[in-house]
Scaffold this motif. Structure first.
Motif, short mmCIF file in Angstrom:
data_model
loop_
_atom_site.label_atom_id
_atom_site.label_comp_id
_atom_site.label_asym_id
_atom_site.label_seq_id
_atom_site.Cartn_x
_atom_site.Cartn_y
_atom_site.Cartn_z
N UNK A 158 0.68 -1.18 0.17
CA UNK A 158 -0.17 -0.16 -0.01
C UNK A 158 0.87 1.20 0.00
N UNK A 159 2.12 0.98 0.23
CA UNK A 159 3.01 2.28 0.13
C UNK A 159 3.69 2.59 -1.04
N UNK A 160 3.55 1.58 -2.15
CA UNK A 160 4.15 1.82 -3.28
C UNK A 160 3.93 3.25 -3.94
N UNK A 161 2.36 3.44 -4.09
CA UNK A 161 2.09 4.77 -4.87
C UNK A 161 3.00 6.29 -4.05
N UNK A 162 3.33 6.14 -2.91
CA UNK A 162 4.16 7.23 -2.29
C UNK A 162 5.50 7.20 -2.84
N UNK A 163 6.16 6.20 -3.42
CA UNK A 163 7.58 6.18 -3.67
C UNK A 163 7.85 5.53 -4.97
N UNK A 164 7.22 4.62 -5.24
CA UNK A 164 7.48 3.84 -6.36
C UNK A 164 6.65 4.25 -7.76
N UNK A 165 6.86 5.66 -8.20
CA UNK A 165 5.99 6.15 -9.22
C UNK A 165 6.42 5.26 -10.52
N UNK A 166 7.60 4.81 -10.62
CA UNK A 166 7.90 4.09 -11.96
C UNK A 166 6.67 2.67 -11.83
N UNK A 167 6.31 2.18 -11.05
CA UNK A 167 5.64 1.05 -10.85
C UNK A 167 4.06 1.33 -11.14
N UNK A 168 3.63 2.33 -10.31
CA UNK A 168 2.22 2.76 -10.59
C UNK A 168 1.80 3.72 -9.63
N UNK A 169 0.63 4.56 -10.23
CA UNK A 169 0.21 5.66 -9.41
C UNK A 169 -0.89 5.03 -8.14
N UNK A 170 -1.60 3.93 -8.54
CA UNK A 170 -2.19 3.13 -7.52
C UNK A 170 -1.85 1.80 -7.33
N UNK A 171 -2.18 1.40 -6.31
CA UNK A 171 -2.21 -0.19 -5.90
C UNK A 171 -3.03 -0.67 -5.04
N UNK A 172 -3.78 -1.71 -5.37
CA UNK A 172 -4.93 -2.21 -4.68
C UNK A 172 -4.89 -3.84 -4.59
N UNK A 173 -5.31 -4.37 -3.88
CA UNK A 173 -5.52 -5.69 -3.63
C UNK A 173 -6.83 -6.34 -4.22
N UNK A 174 -6.91 -7.01 -5.67
CA UNK A 174 -8.31 -7.30 -6.18
C UNK A 174 -8.14 -8.87 -6.36
N UNK A 175 -9.09 -9.64 -6.06
CA UNK A 175 -9.16 -11.23 -6.10
C UNK A 175 -7.86 -11.65 -5.67
N UNK A 176 -7.18 -11.19 -4.59
CA UNK A 176 -5.98 -11.89 -4.05
C UNK A 176 -4.77 -11.48 -4.36
N UNK A 177 -4.62 -10.59 -5.45
CA UNK A 177 -3.39 -9.95 -6.02
C UNK A 177 -3.35 -8.54 -6.01
N UNK A 178 -2.13 -8.35 -5.99
CA UNK A 178 -1.94 -6.77 -5.96
C UNK A 178 -1.57 -6.25 -7.34
N UNK A 179 -2.54 -5.33 -7.66
CA UNK A 179 -2.61 -4.54 -9.03
C UNK A 179 -2.36 -3.01 -8.92
N UNK A 180 -1.10 -2.86 -9.72
CA UNK A 180 -1.09 -1.59 -9.87
C UNK A 180 -1.25 -1.00 -11.18
N UNK A 181 -1.54 0.42 -11.32
CA UNK A 181 -1.91 1.07 -12.26
C UNK A 181 -1.22 2.17 -12.71
N UNK A 182 -0.73 2.39 -13.96
CA UNK A 182 -0.05 3.61 -14.17
C UNK A 182 0.13 3.98 -15.52
N UNK A 183 0.16 5.35 -15.94
CA UNK A 183 0.16 5.66 -17.53
C UNK A 183 1.25 5.02 -18.26
#
Length: 134
Positions: free
Chosen positions: A28-53
């Motif tokens: 849940x801390x990824x969006x605060x520092x890992x901008x290269x990975x994603x702008x958002x991260x959430x757990x969906x159906x047991x998997x961590x999903x990140x989204x970025x442009x």
């Protein structure tokens, strides 16, 4: 994937290694520092999903919690390709540690793409350092 180059990018953080490990291990801390990975991260159906442009929707699988400072994660891209990202928290002394990210270059990656990825990871590591040293 054949690896043609690896680049170890690191940052020294003035915080104890267990504290840095705990922060980085929490997706849940990824969006605060890992901008290269994603702008958002959430757990969906047991998997961590990140989204970025840049990458689109990716799934991220993390190494189980451990006492060795290993924070490897596997990023599955929209193409189905999975990229292994080795990352380590290495104690320096009781109050300081180093975080080392191994950036791997694939066989079709251009010099410019590899340099861009290195700059992105370096910026992410510096952002993490600034957050944790506040």
């Amino acid at each position: 994937m054949n690896i043609t180059d690896s680049l170890h990018l690191g940052v020294r953080i003035a915080r104890p290694a267990p504290e840095v490990y705990g922060y980085v291990a929490d997706p849940t801390h990824l969006p605060a520092w890992a901008h290269g990975l994603g702008d958002t991260v959430e757990k969906l159906d047991g998997e961590w999903v990140a989204r970025s442009d840049l990458l689109g929707r990716v799934t991220v699988t993390f190494t189980p919690d451990n006492d060795l400072g290993v924070l490897d994660h596997y990023v599955t891209l929209p193409t189905g390709e999975t990229v292994h990202n080795p990352i380590r928290v290495i104690p320096y002394d009781a109050e300081t540690c180093e975080l080392v990210f191994t950036l791997r270059r694939g066989p079709t990656m251009t010099d410019a793409e590899f340099e861009r990825d290195a700059a992105t990871v370096t910026a992410d590591l510096n952002r993490l350092k600034a957050l944790l040293e506040r």
